[in-house]
Design an enzyme around this catalytic site. Structure first.
Site, PDB file in Angstrom:
ATOM      1  CB  SER A  57     -29.534 -39.395  29.471  1.00  0.00           C
ATOM      2  OG  SER A  57     -28.217 -38.976  29.767  1.00  0.00           O
ATOM      3  CE  LYS A 123     -26.132 -41.361  27.199  1.00  0.00           C
ATOM      4  NZ  LYS A 123     -27.495 -40.787  27.355  1.00  0.00           N
TER       5      LYS A 123
END
Length: 259
Positions: A57, A123
């Site tokens: 990700s 993230k």
């Protein structure tokens, strides 16, 4: 008459010097090891620790298997790469690191092994409490407090800023996060219609509570050829402050901003 000295039966033979020296050295070694483990555990709990990247990700900023150092002393800010505990329902089996056994977990806790990242995500922090995050302008760029982000330096090649159009205002005590590999990231956007584990308002689950943030990633340290600092991209330094205090509840619209 002369006195004759008598022998006593309770005399204790002296221990060999080399045995007592070995015992003292062994005790000192054990104390040093125990002290080092205590110090390492304290540093891990309050200063920083290492994590293994479990998913795609954050490509190409971070690759699967990279080891990153996460520091816990400073507050996080827009643009930071942050590690946080699963807010509830974010992690699939393919995204969470493999959980170690009791021995491996012990070595994680004392800081001798990097954290497997089980139960954690990593993230990029896009919006702080009170920030308005929108997708997208006429050039396909994210906007934060009205300022477009130039994300080309870190966005995965070929990815759009977001395929989902939305407008959100980040509530108090929470942050809005997105992966750099947007097409392979189950981030805040994906959970904009979810209800968090506490049964709160629709969309609450999209915003990560600040008290679940472990810290900010500052270095890639392994593999050796991947060594790099992780800083805040320049585009975030141009974002203006939020227009007002953060709301108690999130504001969410799944429509594009006015062009």
């Amino acid at each position: 008459m002369t006195d004759t000295p008598t022998k006593t039966d309770d005399a204790t033979p002296a221990k060999p010097a080399h045995r007592s020296g070995f015992a003292a050295a062994a005790r000192e070694f054990v104390l040093i090891v125990v002290g080092a483990l205590i110090v390492s555990s304290i540093l891990r709990a309050f200063v920083g620790q290492m994590f293994i990247i479990p998913s795609e990700s954050m490509e190409n900023t971070l690759l699967v298997g990279d080891r990153v150092v996460v520091e816990k002393l400073t507050d996080v800010k827009r643009g930071d790469v942050v590690v946080f505990e699963d807010p509830g329902g974010w992690l699939g089996a393919e995204e969470s690191g493999q959980k170690r056994g009791s021995v491996g977990r012990f070595f994680e806790v004392v800081g001798l092994l990097p954290d497997s990242s089980h139960g954690h995500l990593i993230k990029r922090l896009i919006g702080m409490p009170g920030d308005k995050v929108e997708c997208c302008d006429t050039k396909g760029r994210l906007l934060v407090n009205g300022r477009p982000l130039e994300e080309t330096p870190y966005l995965y090649p070929g990815d759009a800023a977001s395929q989902l159009e939305f407008q959100v205002t980040v509530p108090a005590g929470r942050i809005f996060v997105m992966g750099d590999h947007r097409s392979a990231s189950g981030d805040s956007r994906v959970h904009l219609q979810d209800v968090d584990a506490d049964g709160g308002n629709p969309g609450d689950a999209a915003f990560v509570p600040l008290d679940k943030v472990t810290g900010r990633a500052i270095l890639v340290v392994w593999p050796a050829g991947r060594w790099a600092k992780l800083g805040v991209p320049d585009t975030f330094k141009q974002v203006p402050p939020a227009a007002g205090p953060p709301p108690a509840k999130p504001s969410i619209s799944l429509t594009p901003p006015p062009k």
